[in-house]
Design an enzyme around this catalytic site. Structure first.
Site, PDB file in Angstrom:
ATOM      1  N   ALA A 211       0.900  -1.137  -0.137  1.00  0.00           N
ATOM      2  CA  ALA A 211       0.045  -0.110   0.049  1.00  0.00           C
ATOM      3  C   ALA A 211       0.931   1.161   0.196  1.00  0.00           C
ATOM      4  O   ALA A 211       2.198   1.258  -0.269  1.00  0.00           O
ATOM      5  CB  ALA A 211      -1.031   0.202   1.101  1.00  0.00           C
ATOM      6  N   ASN A 212       0.297   2.433   0.225  1.00  0.00           N
ATOM      7  CA  ASN A 212       1.090   3.683   0.284  1.00  0.00           C
ATOM      8  C   ASN A 212       0.320   4.465   1.336  1.00  0.00           C
ATOM      9  O   ASN A 212      -0.688   4.004   1.849  1.00  0.00           O
ATOM     10  CB  ASN A 212       1.198   4.678  -1.088  1.00  0.00           C
ATOM     11  CG  ASN A 212      -0.275   4.662  -1.683  1.00  0.00           C
ATOM     12  OD1 ASN A 212      -1.130   5.160  -0.634  1.00  0.00           O
ATOM     13  ND2 ASN A 212      -0.717   4.175  -2.657  1.00  0.00           N
ATOM     14  N   ARG A 213       0.593   5.730   1.741  1.00  0.00           N
ATOM     15  CA  ARG A 213       0.501   6.511   2.858  1.00  0.00           C
ATOM     16  C   ARG A 213      -1.029   7.335   2.444  1.00  0.00           C
ATOM     17  O   ARG A 213      -1.130   8.405   3.416  1.00  0.00           O
ATOM     18  CB  ARG A 213       1.510   7.511   3.217  1.00  0.00           C
ATOM     19  CG  ARG A 213       2.799   6.617   3.547  1.00  0.00           C
ATOM     20  CD  ARG A 213       3.919   7.437   4.161  1.00  0.00           C
ATOM     21  NE  ARG A 213       5.281   6.890   4.256  1.00  0.00           N
ATOM     22  CZ  ARG A 213       5.688   6.498   5.253  1.00  0.00           C
ATOM     23  NH1 ARG A 213       4.774   6.314   6.395  1.00  0.00           N
ATOM     24  NH2 ARG A 213       6.642   5.675   5.286  1.00  0.00           N
ATOM     25  N   SER A 214      -1.464   7.239   1.304  1.00  0.00           N
ATOM     26  CA  SER A 214      -2.428   7.835   0.962  1.00  0.00           C
ATOM     27  C   SER A 214      -3.725   7.852   2.069  1.00  0.00           C
ATOM     28  O   SER A 214      -4.180   6.872   2.222  1.00  0.00           O
ATOM     29  CB  SER A 214      -3.144   7.907  -0.306  1.00  0.00           C
ATOM     30  OG  SER A 214      -4.382   8.412  -0.614  1.00  0.00           O
ATOM     31  N   ALA A 277      -4.038   7.366  -5.236  1.00  0.00           N
ATOM     32  CA  ALA A 277      -2.605   6.823  -5.236  1.00  0.00           C
ATOM     33  C   ALA A 277      -2.720   5.401  -5.532  1.00  0.00           C
ATOM     34  O   ALA A 277      -2.592   4.549  -4.502  1.00  0.00           O
ATOM     35  CB  ALA A 277      -1.930   7.142  -4.003  1.00  0.00           C
TER      36      ALA A 277
END
Length: 406
Positions: A211-214, A277
């Protein structure tokens, strides 16, 4: 004039910033607005009903149990007779009560009963503004459709501390009121706009994912702003902890492939705004059981494959919306990367932001540059909700130009 003959109900809240409301009344009346003041009990500790009433040229209301005013359910009458309700200053306590639906005084009852747009101007100590409880209240209120102006950065009058928490200046509040009332004709009515938001979660095994930090905060704010301008909005959201925006059809997905399928199913659309994102890669195969760490063995290899590029698929595909807006979160070569993305993915506009310093992904503010074939437009550092309002207005303008040209 936008405010000429508009009926504005001004609720003056408690706090030293209440003194600015005297000038606010004057500025609103200069522009032709009819201002009806309501004062909370705490507000009367900072300004007097006499001074506020003299500037407004009318009676000041303040008592929910007034025998004279409530014989005809006065708080409902006040709530329903306004074109716009302004709450200034909005304290942390008042915001918490509003988020919880508490109407234990005249101001609270009006805020619950009104069907007019509501604009709040928060003002409080920087630590109070940053407190998780205030952040939760703010998220709930914005999700309910309330609009905000400020707070600004600066020195606090009561404590000498500096930070974000100063109430917006009267002319800033007037400008926000003008913007809200100028869009009451709902310029995006009849348009269907598709928005993607948040991250995607690409499973590795039943307990792990890529995943990412969005946080989804910017995408959700854009969906809400477009809906306030009258658009029919479909929001395709990855996993977030935000409430669904009011007045928006929200579809929840987990992975990039699910997001693409949901986007495709939501077409046709007049415009699409790809804020999500999306993870660029996913595990080539998802393990059916948790991958165990075993003593003496190194970490397992994790083969990756590329996820579908949703922006490019829609931007270059046969069902392309008339206007396609993409986002570019970059840590280097911001404008060059955004320009390449604009061309390679068939977008009309790229909203580019530098995320190298942290604080943007998952944060409350954004400083963006709009990259199009016509050039670059740089916006100042703003709350994400203000970025959303500006972008929604820009989308409306561009759609109108495209329709006029066809």
């Amino acid at each position: 004039m936008t405010l000429a003959d508009k009926r504005i109900l001004l609720i003056v809240g408690g706090g030293i910033a209440a003194y600015k409301c005297l000038d606010l009344v004057r500025r609103l009346r200069e522009r032709g607005a009819k201002v009806t003041p309501v004062m909370t009990k705490a507000a009367a500790e900072f300004v007097t009903p006499l001074s506020l009433g003299a500037l407004a040229g009318t009676k000041v209301y303040g008592d929910l149990f007034s025998r004279d005013d409530e014989h005809d359910v006065g708080h409902i009458r006040l709530a329903r007779s306004a074109d716009l309700v302004i709450l200034a200053p909005a304290s942390a306590t008042r915001m918490g009560k509003m988020a919880a639906g508490i109407g234990d005084d005249l101001a609270g009852a009006i805020l619950l009963a009104t069907n007019a747009p509501v604009l709040i101007a928060p003002a409080m100590n920087p630590a109070m503004w940053a407190h998780p409880a205030t952040c939760r209240s703010l998220a709930i209120l914005r999700g309910d459709g309330l609009q905000t102006v400020g707070p600004n950065r600066g020195e606090m009058a009561e404590s000498g501390e500096a930070g974000e928490g100063r109430m917006a200046e009267p002319l800033e509040i007037v400008a926000a009121a003008e913007r809200i009332l100028s869009t009451q004709d709902r310029p995006l009515a009849g348009r269907h706009i598709l928005v993607t938001s948040g991250p995607t979660h690409e499973p590795i095994d039943p307990v792990r994912y890529i995943a990412n930090r969005s946080s989804g905060r910017q995408g959700h704010a854009i969906a809400a702003s477009l809906a306030r301008l009258g658009a029919t909005v479909t929001l395709v959201s990855g996993p977030v902890t935000l409430p669904d925006p009011m007045g928006v059809r929200t579809i929840h997905v987990e992975t990039a492939r699910e997001m693409l399928a949901a986007v495709d199913a939501a077409l046709p659309a007049d415009a699409a705004v790809f804020v999500a994102a999306v993870a660029d890669w996913r595990a080539a195969s998802e393990a059916g059981e948790k991958i165990k760490k075993r003593a003496g063995e190194g970490p397992p290899t994790l083969p990756l494959v590329e996820n579908p590029d949703i922006l490019r698929t829609l931007g270059t595909g046969p069902r392309r919306p008339r206007l396609v807006v993409g986002f570019a979160a970059e840590t280097s070569d911001l404008l060059a990367n955004a320009a390449r993305k604009l061309e390679a993915k068939g977008a009309d506009l790229i909203v580019a932001n530098d995320v190298s310093g942290g604080g943007v992904m998952g944060g409350a503010r954004n400083a963006v540059k709009l990259v199009s074939r016509a050039g670059i437009e740089e916006w100042p550092d703003l709350p994400k909700e203000d970025v959303a309002d500006r972008l929604a207005a820009e989308i409306g303008r561009r759609l109108l130009e495209l329709e006029s040209a066809s």
